[in-house]
Write an enzyme that holds these catalytic residues in place. Structure first.
Site, mmCIF file in Angstrom:
data_model
loop_
_atom_site.group_PDB
_atom_site.id
_atom_site.type_symbol
_atom_site.label_atom_id
_atom_site.label_comp_id
_atom_site.label_asym_id
_atom_site.label_seq_id
_atom_site.Cartn_x
_atom_site.Cartn_y
_atom_site.Cartn_z
ATOM 1 N N ARG A 87 -3.911 1.602 10.984
ATOM 2 C CA ARG A 87 -2.630 1.820 10.300
ATOM 3 C C ARG A 87 -2.934 2.308 8.890
ATOM 4 O O ARG A 87 -3.417 1.551 8.057
ATOM 5 C CB ARG A 87 -1.826 0.508 10.262
ATOM 6 C CG ARG A 87 -0.551 0.648 9.464
ATOM 7 C CD ARG A 87 0.298 -0.612 9.372
ATOM 8 N NE ARG A 87 1.335 -0.339 8.401
ATOM 9 C CZ ARG A 87 1.586 -1.070 7.322
ATOM 10 N NH1 ARG A 87 0.941 -2.188 7.095
ATOM 11 N NH2 ARG A 87 2.515 -0.695 6.485
ATOM 12 N N HIS A 131 4.240 4.182 1.787
ATOM 13 C CA HIS A 131 3.613 2.963 1.290
ATOM 14 C C HIS A 131 3.492 3.115 -0.230
ATOM 15 O O HIS A 131 2.391 3.153 -0.779
ATOM 16 C CB HIS A 131 2.264 2.732 1.979
ATOM 17 C CG HIS A 131 1.765 1.321 1.917
ATOM 18 N ND1 HIS A 131 1.298 0.624 3.020
ATOM 19 C CD2 HIS A 131 1.648 0.456 0.888
ATOM 20 C CE1 HIS A 131 0.901 -0.593 2.654
ATOM 21 N NE2 HIS A 131 1.097 -0.719 1.361
ATOM 22 N N GLU A 176 7.199 -2.535 3.431
ATOM 23 C CA GLU A 176 7.708 -3.543 2.499
ATOM 24 C C GLU A 176 8.705 -2.980 1.492
ATOM 25 O O GLU A 176 8.437 -2.946 0.282
ATOM 26 C CB GLU A 176 6.546 -4.211 1.755
ATOM 27 C CG GLU A 176 5.540 -4.864 2.665
ATOM 28 C CD GLU A 176 4.463 -5.643 1.899
ATOM 29 O OE1 GLU A 176 4.416 -5.574 0.658
ATOM 30 O OE2 GLU A 176 3.672 -6.351 2.566
ATOM 31 N N ASN A 314 4.495 -8.135 7.779
ATOM 32 C CA ASN A 314 3.311 -8.394 6.956
ATOM 33 C C ASN A 314 3.398 -9.848 6.519
ATOM 34 O O ASN A 314 4.355 -10.236 5.828
ATOM 35 C CB ASN A 314 3.304 -7.494 5.716
ATOM 36 C CG ASN A 314 3.061 -6.033 6.077
ATOM 37 O OD1 ASN A 314 2.783 -5.697 7.227
ATOM 38 N ND2 ASN A 314 3.154 -5.161 5.091
ATOM 39 N N TYR A 316 1.482 -13.080 4.661
ATOM 40 C CA TYR A 316 0.361 -13.609 3.868
ATOM 41 C C TYR A 316 0.468 -15.115 3.637
ATOM 42 O O TYR A 316 -0.533 -15.815 3.716
ATOM 43 C CB TYR A 316 0.247 -12.853 2.536
ATOM 44 C CG TYR A 316 -0.265 -11.446 2.759
ATOM 45 C CD1 TYR A 316 -1.625 -11.191 2.870
ATOM 46 C CD2 TYR A 316 0.607 -10.384 2.938
ATOM 47 C CE1 TYR A 316 -2.103 -9.908 3.121
ATOM 48 C CE2 TYR A 316 0.141 -9.094 3.186
ATOM 49 C CZ TYR A 316 -1.215 -8.872 3.279
ATOM 50 O OH TYR A 316 -1.694 -7.610 3.544
ATOM 51 N N GLU A 373 0.259 -6.491 8.849
ATOM 52 C CA GLU A 373 -0.714 -6.865 7.810
ATOM 53 C C GLU A 373 -0.878 -8.375 7.803
ATOM 54 O O GLU A 373 0.109 -9.115 7.865
ATOM 55 C CB GLU A 373 -0.248 -6.472 6.394
ATOM 56 C CG GLU A 373 -0.400 -5.034 6.030
ATOM 57 C CD GLU A 373 0.088 -4.721 4.616
ATOM 58 O OE1 GLU A 373 -0.029 -5.587 3.726
ATOM 59 O OE2 GLU A 373 0.593 -3.606 4.433
HETATM 60 C C1 FCB Z 1 0.902 -6.093 0.750
HETATM 61 C C2 FCB Z 1 0.832 -4.590 0.619
HETATM 62 C C3 FCB Z 1 -0.565 -4.035 0.749
HETATM 63 C C4 FCB Z 1 -1.602 -4.911 0.112
HETATM 64 C C5 FCB Z 1 -1.434 -6.347 0.525
HETATM 65 C C6 FCB Z 1 -2.464 -7.290 -0.059
HETATM 66 O O1 FCB Z 1 2.049 -6.548 0.123
HETATM 67 O O2 FCB Z 1 1.633 -3.990 1.604
HETATM 68 O O3 FCB Z 1 -0.561 -2.731 0.265
HETATM 69 O O4 FCB Z 1 -1.610 -4.743 -1.245
HETATM 70 O O5 FCB Z 1 -0.152 -6.795 0.158
#
Ligand code: FCB
Length: 468
Positions: A87, A131, A176, A314, A316, A373
């Site tokens: 991607r 992006h 995002e 995405n 985290y 992500e």
């Molecule tokens: C996300 C972004 C990506 C990268 C990660 C760590 O928010 O989409 O570009 O910076 O965080």
């Protein structure tokens, strides 16, 4: 916390459904470099990173890991990892330097070369159209708070579908949009660095409108989703990637549960509800009467609701939210007491499970999901001989999140793939090169790539040799 422990049953990638897509993700400005080559125009990130004080240590994406020239080596690293997809994102100012008017064939040709190399090495090409690198000329004309930017985006998207339709296996309109809108126009931490709430929500709306117009344009290539048209090919699935937040309530008291629910309004419902034919969340604007709601014109919401083939998430971390009567919206984010990554983000794998369930329930299972992500920054360093990089914390992070993803599939969620952020360390936006997210260590002095332990771990997971 017990809640966050890894399930004990040993499982492997063989337990994932057939065709499950393992990939890595990256973005043009973060990895390409070559910002002045082959006719690329300037983007808002070129301008922002050159503005003193905006990016840590004054770093820019001018060179980064030089993927524009070194993509064959990087694709080889992907193939050796056993990946099914890459991607990447298309830099709008590379293919349309001013964001309107003339297109730049040399820009399209780069993405053709990249896709050809991916296909030659047996890897699918998954392209994100936006992006974050908006052509500077469009920002000069007002940027995303201007409605016209949505139409410019749709025009650019249509040109990409026409030029690259035979090369791309999966399309993602936006990455995002919350970050583009809120970090870019409201908080000012990202390019173009504005600090205006009303600009932020206007940008959010126009991003979603641009998304809807682009999907609409794509559908009209074929008439019917999934059917090839006479001209450009429109058979690859198309979707959008969000960074939703579905907070965990600090306690099970009804007021904290309500607080967590409100915490999902502007980060999640704002971007998801219009895709489902629902209005923007009204609770927020009722709590802040001084904020200007998004400038919606007649027909916009129908365009945004054009069906997608999948939704990209995405993920985290998961924030924790508690009721706070002092706060206008009645909630605040509190400490989660988890270990954190080098970004200071709590490590919360069970939060991925909660988010997948939240989203799946909210969309009523209407389209498959991809994790587009997931990954972590850790304070990685090379061994003294410069040959290895031991990153046990990343291995553990990935193992726990993979395991939760498999749980979710077994619990009935149609999760089709998992993209790790990222193959190689890269330019981490306003933090410059200070944060390392890669499975491969980037030596920025000499462009040497050194696979970290997590790279070899993922290789074993994908081959099925390693338990999750
Ligand atoms: C996300 C972004 C990506 C990268 C990660 C760590 O928010 O989409 O570009 O910076 O965080």
């Amino acid at each position: 916390m017990k809640d966050e422990q890894t399930p004990s049953r040993a499982r492997s990638s063989a337990d994932f459904p057939t065709g499950f897509l393992w990939g890595v993700a990256a973005a043009s400005y973060q990895v390409e470099g070559a910002v002045n080559e082959d006719g690329r125009g300037p983007s808002i990130w070129d301008t922002f990173s050159r503005t003193p004080g905006k990016v840590r240590h004054g770093h820019t994406g001018d060179v980064s890991v030089d993927q524009y020239h070194r993509y064959p080596e990087d694709v080889t690293l992907m193939r050796q990892l056993g990946l099914g997809a890459y991607r990447y994102s298309i830099a709008w100012p590379r293919v349309q330097p001013d964001g309107s008017g003339a297109f730049n064939q040399a820009g399209f040709d780069y993405y053709k070369r990249l896709s050809d190399e991916l296909h030659r090495q047996g890897i699918k090409s998954a392209a994100t159209l936006y992006h974050w690198d908006l052509p500077q000329a469009l920002e000069d004309a007002g940027g995303w708070p201007e409605r016209d930017t949505a139409y410019r985006f749709a025009e650019y998207a249509a040109a990409c579908f026409a030029e690259l339709g035979d090369y791309v296996d999966m399309w993602i309109t936006l990455n995002e949009p919350w970050c583009s809108a809120v970090l870019g126009y409201d908080i000012g931490e990202h390019a173009p660095g504005h600090t205006s709430k009303s600009k932020g929500w206007a940008a959010g709306h126009h991003l979603m409108l641009g998304h809807g117009l682009a999907v609409h344009a794509y559908r009209s290539l074929s008439g019917t989703a999934g059917q090839p048209g006479a001209g450009a090919r429109a058979t690859a699935p198309i979707g959008v990637t969000h960074n939703f937040e579905t907070p965990r309530p600090a306690t099970l008291h009804p007021e904290d549960i309500e607080a967590a629910d409100r915490g999902a309004d502007m980060r999640t419902r704002f971007f998801l509800d219009p895709m489902l034919g629902l209005p923007y969340p009204e609770r927020h604007f009722a709590a802040y009467p001084e904020e200007t709601p998004p400038p919606v014109l007649e027909g916009d919401m129908e365009i945004i609701a054009t069906p997608v083939d999948f939704l990209g998430l995405n993920y985290y971390f998961e924030p924790v939210v508690a009721a706070d009567p002092e706060h206008p919206e009645g909630f605040c984010v509190v400490d989660s007491y988890h270990e954190t990554t080098d970004m200071g983000w709590p490590i919360t794998p069970r939060g991925l499970s909660r988010q997948l369930h939240w989203i799946w329930d909210h969309i009523g299972g209407r389209c498959p999901l991809y994790i587009t992500e997931n990954g972590c920054a850790m304070p990685d360093d090379l061994t003294p001989d410069g040959m290895r990089c031991h990153d046990p914390l990343r291995v553990q992070y990935l193992r726990e999140h993979f395991s939760v993803a498999l749980d979710a599939i077994e619990e009935g969620i149609d999760l089709r793939g998992y993209f790790v952020w990222s193959l190689i360390d890269n330019f981490e936006w306003s933090l410059g090169y200070a944060k390392r997210f890669g499975l491969v260590y980037a030596d920025y002095i000499n462009q040497r790539r050194v696979p970290k332990d997590s790279y070899f771990y993922l290789r074993e997971v994908i081959s099925g040799a390693e338990a999750l």
